[in-house]
Design an enzyme around this catalytic site. Structure first.
Site, PDB file in Angstrom:
ATOM      1  N   ASP A   1      31.377 -11.399  71.117  1.00  0.00           N
ATOM      2  CA  ASP A   1      30.338 -12.417  71.144  1.00  0.00           C
ATOM      3  C   ASP A   1      29.312 -12.116  72.229  1.00  0.00           C
ATOM      4  OD1 ASP A   1      28.844 -14.719  71.055  1.00  0.00           O
ATOM      5  OD2 ASP A   1      30.389 -15.987  71.976  1.00  0.00           O
TER       6      ASP A   1
ATOM      7  N   HIS B   1      50.862 -41.614  55.113  1.00  0.00           N
ATOM      8  CA  HIS B   1      51.110 -42.782  54.265  1.00  0.00           C
ATOM      9  C   HIS B   1      51.741 -43.886  55.110  1.00  0.00           C
ATOM     10  CE1 HIS B   1      55.275 -41.609  54.728  1.00  0.00           C
ATOM     11  NE2 HIS B   1      54.818 -40.375  54.633  1.00  0.00           N
TER      12      HIS B   1
ATOM     13  N   GLU C   1      54.069 -33.330  50.758  1.00  0.00           N
ATOM     14  CA  GLU C   1      54.853 -32.999  51.946  1.00  0.00           C
ATOM     15  C   GLU C   1      55.579 -31.661  51.771  1.00  0.00           C
ATOM     16  OE1 GLU C   1      54.958 -32.979  54.762  1.00  0.00           O
ATOM     17  OE2 GLU C   1      56.349 -34.305  55.808  1.00  0.00           O
TER      18      GLU C   1
ATOM     19  N   CYS D   1      17.490 -18.038  63.263  1.00  0.00           N
ATOM     20  CA  CYS D   1      16.994 -19.400  63.114  1.00  0.00           C
ATOM     21  C   CYS D   1      15.694 -19.531  63.883  1.00  0.00           C
ATOM     22  CB  CYS D   1      18.032 -20.383  63.649  1.00  0.00           C
ATOM     23  SG  CYS D   1      17.440 -22.068  63.620  1.00  0.00           S
TER      24      CYS D   1
END
Lengths: 522, 505
Positions: free
Chosen positions: A127, A256, A325, A157
């Site tokens: 990077d 749930h 699950e 950009c």
């Protein structure tokens, strides 16, 4: 003559019998494609979201089981030059600083090298701005010398408002601007960008760079240019980058409501809600209303308890089988005590290595990660979503968002009747835990203290690292040839050429993994 | 080793007692039971797909959707763009096949075919000249006839994606299509293929254009010449999708047969999947070899599923397979297996590296794992009948359906598309799913495709399809293929249900 097969007791995979102890665990779900390591090289002016993409991609790749690490050259620079004073440092004619930056890049590459060669890494994300052909040429050379594949990600950009908001969000709070007000920081950073602009050579798909593999991300994902995809991993990376977005939104995760199997402490099954579980569903409906969300999507699994919970909301929802699950196979609907009694060995094996442990005729957490990967991909595409799922599934999803390791994942706390609200901020994710104040049984079983740890537990595995990447994750550059004091006194913006005397320039930064004289520094 | 012995098979995956707390204790056998609705809605389990559905007055509610690929109610119109012989039809057909296979009803509409219907006899490229007014008129009519059919398909026939396969090389034509889509509430996604390499174009003409009905009475040279002139007719007016002018459109531009892609404004899940697929396919010649593991112990016993090892005949197949691959002289062959013992034992005999995929494991028969068909009929006659009624959608209790299997296998198909020569050693149901993708079989045909043991299918892509060679390696084995019996009613006699069960020990 084919050898006999034996079954690995933890992962339930068949392998050729060997006298040697079993090798490191491998990626059991998807094949672990034999591949040379890859270096992902970011390209782009400052404040184009390179670090954002690097970190996010790294988190994703680790989560799906590819050991990946970010090497942020900026952090090496901050380590080398403790006090940043101004954009002067980045001026192309600041020769001394140019040298330092070059040294930092080399030090980072050295660490990339040892990560991919010696530490089991498969992907390194380099990077830095890498805006010049010269710099990229050097990296390509480095790649071909070491047999690493190189893949470039360029972010382009030109929208000033996007850049300004990026600077505000992550740059002004960076250590460089610790003692600086926001306006000054903003101004300095914009000048810093100017320093790169003159020498910036974007990737050229038509001529100069036509043989390179890369993706150009244009205007924050509005457009993409993809050139010469070489392999499976690159194709996955591209797919991921095409699905992520930066719109503000929140993801809500919950289980749930309490089920009747929960009450009886049974694993799996397909039971309905207990009275308290129904109460939770009602409370959840109220909570969702209070949040006043635009276009909330609701996803449930295909199991009864999660559907009953979703039903109560009075909103449309979608059922995903992938959210069911974890399949406990032969242990479905048993209590832990029954399992311990019936399959004592299995029970112990699970404690030994819960992430890799596969239930007989069932699944492991590792399998689950592969299964819910499409859910993550679609969550990245969406905006506000509420996912009503199950304990193990929620742990997998949460581990992705919070960058938790394979060791931590199966022990993450996801209590019943509690909603986790995840909101992306800067490079990470803010978590709010909201208990809806409906009592429920506790289904969390901590790892017993006295358990025998699997032989592999302490080994950094090749196939799955999910490594948390906190800020300190990068290798800190170490200074060998200079005593520390001398180096840190080096003024950050070297205005006086005398300070660039030969005695200061041959700074050699080396990674800690070179293990030369470094132990004392730890 | 820990496979379940037959005696304990039911202690393993026990049938879930469904709806323990769905307040009405509807069992799957009861199906949609008529119950007075209370608040919140009751859930009943669909007996075929084993999905929980909310019911009102005994009727399932419609607005609950199982997660599917195309989630929006808004159908998608895919529009190809490009000069003739740029692989548009290849892409259209292949994409249509893929989307149908993953469960998105898709149809392609090739305007060229409408034109051939209209103008039965093709004379020459003159028809396509921009100054041929008659030709222009006919072509416009064909396009609008095709669009009419698109509308019909997407609004009335349940289609979710239509692929409009034509050159669509002018902005004006594309504008018309965009308007048509807006009026009907369709999303538009353009797929443009750009290629300048004359060799590729020549190859494409020879591969697919010469065999087109337009050139039946024509020699090769004449045909190629005419076709090149046809391309010329379009070149002057060709307006490629433009970064600036078309910045608001959603599209992918494929350049030089997949060397490079430009992707603009991907709007939704389906578009994102399409882009991913198009980026993974290639046209390098190769073959895919599909086979099942060698005969297993449980095969011989007539039991389904399980994780047993190979019989002596199964091992003999492994050796034969190894010899077969040698005779094929395949460069860089990749070998993939499932994670089950029988496929791994088969691959071990090859003495080449191989990769194990869990997703290649056989269909999970849930509570029926390791049972004989006779036992399934005995224990679960209703389940057995439901399976015969709709084998593709039928989900085993606590197990999977073929439909589930296709979703599970999608990453394998994606990776197969990326790879070159591959041998996949898998299982009956898995092989049927993979085969259905390559041969474009429907959901109805898929579960009955014949994939016998000890037989290798060699698939080689040709023109728009796939050539299949079936190579039996001459090692005897049991037959595991059970045809659909005539009587699939729940009320059928046990004998009728078992009529098609293949012989076993």
């Amino acid at each position: 003559m084919p050898g006999e097969l034996t079954q690995d007791r933890i992962q339930k995979t068949w392998e050729r019998s060997k006298d040697d102890p079993p090798a490191n665990r491998r990626a059991a779900g998807a094949p672990h494609f034999v591949n040379p390591p890859t270096v992902i090289v970011m390209v782009g002016l400052p404040a184009r979201g390179k670090t954002y993409m690097s970190k996010k991609l790294t988190r994703y790749l680790n989560w799906i089981g590819l050991p990946t690490k970010v090497f942020n050259v900026g952090e090496y620079r901050r380590e080398a030059v403790k006090n940043y004073s101004s954009y002067d440092f980045f001026k192309p004619d600041n020769e001394c600083a140019v040298k330092i930056r070059q040294q930092c890049a080399l030090a980072a590459l050295r660490d990339v090298h040892s990560y991919l060669k010696d530490e089991g890494g498969q992907i390194a994300v380099f990077d830095a701005t890498n805006t010049t052909r010269g710099r990229r040429e050097m990296i390509l050379q480095f790649g071909s010398e070491n047999g690493f594949k190189i893949f470039f990600i360029e972010s382009v950009c030109d929208d000033p408002s996007v850049i300004a908001s990026n600077i505000m969000e992550v740059k002004v709070s960076c250590p460089d601007y610790r003692d600086c007000n926001k306006t000054d920081a903003m101004l300095d950073f914009q000048r810093r960008i100017e320093c790169y602009k003159t020498s910036y050579q974007p990737l050229d798909p038509d001529q100069h760079d036509r043989d390179l593999s890369f993706i150009k991300v244009i205007d924050v994902g509005r457009r993409f240019l993809v050139n010469r995809i070489q392999d499976h991993i690159q194709s996955k990376i591209i797919y991921y980058l095409m699905n992520i977005h930066v719109q503000p939104r929140s993801i809500y995760l919950c289980r749930h409501g309490e089920s009747t199997d929960n009450l009886e402490e049974r694993l799996g099954g397909d039971s309905g809600l207990s009275p308290r579980g129904k109460q939770f569903s009602a409370a959840l409906a109220g909570f969702v209303e209070e949040q006043q969300l635009q276009d909330l999507k609701v996803w449930s699994s295909q199991l009864c308890c999660s559907i009953q919970t979703a039903e109560r909301l009075g909103l449309p929802y979608e059922q995903w089988k992938a959210l069911n699950e974890i399949d406990a196979g032969m242990c479905e609907e048993m209590t832990y005590n029954e399992m311990k009694e019936k399959f004592p060995e299995e029970f112990a094996l699970r404690d030994e290595d819960k992430y890799y442990y596969r239930y007989p005729a069932g699944e492991s957490y590792q399998d689950l990660v592969q299964r819910v990967e499409p859910v993550i991909m679609d969550l990245e595409r969406q905006e506000n979503v509420l996912v009503i799922c199950h304990q193990a599934v929620m742990r997998c999803l949460l581990a992705y968002f919070l960058d938790k390791s394979a060791e931590e994942m199966p022990y993450l706390k996801c209590p019943l009747h509690t909603v986790l609200k995840l909101t992306p901020v800067a490079y990470g994710c803010k978590v709010e835990s909201i208990s809806l104040n409906v009592e429920a049984v506790n289904t969390h079983r901590d790892r017993p203290e006295d358990v025998k740890r699997g032989p592999g537990t302490l080994i950094r595995r090749n196939s799955v690292t999910p490594l948390t990447s906190p800020e300190s994750n990068i290798k800190k550059p170490r200074i060998d040839d200079l005593d520390e004091a001398g180096f840190s006194e080096l003024p950050p913006s070297v205005s006086s050429p005398s300070l660039c005397s030969p005695s200061h320039t041959p700074i050699s930064l080396s990674g800690q993994n070179l293990r030369r004289n470094t132990s004392a520094l730890h | 080793m820990k496979h379940r012995s037959h005696s304990e098979q039911h202690s393993g995956k026990r049938p879930r007692v469904p709806a323990a707390a769905a307040s009405t204790s509807t069992s799957p056998q009861d199906g949609m039971e008529d119950k007075t609705p209370s608040k919140p809605r009751e859930l009943t389990q669909n007996p075929l797909k084993k999905i929980w559905m909310p019911c009102k007055n005994g009727l399932p509610e419609k607005h609950i959707s199982q997660r599917k690929v195309c989630m929006t109610n808004c159908p998608t119109l895919i529009v190809t763009v490009g000069l003739p012989a740029r692989g548009k039809t290849y892409i259209s057909k292949k994409l249509t096949r893929y989307l149908n296979w993953i469960g998105v009803p898709t149809r392609e509409f090739n305007v060229g075919q409408y034109r051939r219907e209209f103008v039965k006899i093709y004379k020459s490229f003159e028809f396509f000249r921009p100054d041929n007014e008659e030709g222009l008129k006919i072509r416009r009519q064909c396009a609008s006839a095709a669009l009419n059919d698109v509308r019909q398909y997407l609004t009335e026939e349940g289609g979710q994606v239509a692929v409009f396969d034509a050159t669509n090389t002018t902005r004006e034509r594309r504008e018309t299509i965009i308007q048509f889509a807006e009026q009907n509430g369709f999303k538009v996604f353009f797929v443009e293929s750009v290629c300048e390499d004359p060799d590729v174009i020549q190859e494409n003409i020879v591969q697919v254009k010469l065999s087109s009905p337009d050139y039946t009475n024509c020699n090769t040279e004449e045909a190629v010449e005419d076709f090149l002139k046809r391309i010329k007719c379009y070149e002057n007016s060709y307006e490629t999708l433009d970064e600036v002018l078309d910045r608001d459109l959603s599209y992918i531009k494929i350049m030089d047969v997949g060397q490079r892609y430009m992707v603009n404004r991907v709007l939704d899940h389906i578009q994102s999947r399409i882009v991913y697929y198009l980026m993974n396919i290639h046209i390098t010649p190769r073959s895919i070899y599909l086979c099942r593991h060698g005969e297993s112990e449980l095969n011989v016993n007539g039991r389904i599923g399980g994780d047993s090892g190979l019989t002596p005949r199964g091992k003999a197949f492994g050796k034969k397979l190894s010899q077969f691959l040698e005779t094929q002289g395949i460069s860089d062959l990749k070998v993939w297996t499932s994670q089950m013992k029988r496929t791994i034992q088969t691959a071990e005999a090859l003495n080449v590296p191989y990769e194990q995929w869990k997703v290649l494991n056989e269909i999970d028969a849930g509570v029926c794992e390791e049972m004989m068909y006779e036992e399934i009929q005995d224990h679960y006659p209703l389940e057995f009948a439901l399976r015969d009624q709709d084998k593709y959608r039928y989900r085993y209790p606590k197990g999977e359906s073929y439909e589930d299997l296709v979703q599970r296998l999608e990453p394998v198909i994606m990776e197969l598309e990326r790879q070159e020569n591959v041998l996949v050693v898998c299982h009956q149901a898995v092989m049927r799913c993979l085969l259905a993708y390559f041969l474009d079989k429907t959901a109805e045909e898929l579960p009955y495709l014949k994939c016998p043991l000890h037989t290798v299918l060699k698939l080689t892509p040709v023109a728009y399809g796939c050539k299949v060679e079936s190579i039996s390696l001459n090692v005897e084995s049991v037959n595991t293929h059970r045809e659909r019996p005539e009587n699939v009613e729940v009320s059928r006699m046990s004998k009728e249900a078992l009529l098609t069960v293949p012989a076993h020990q």
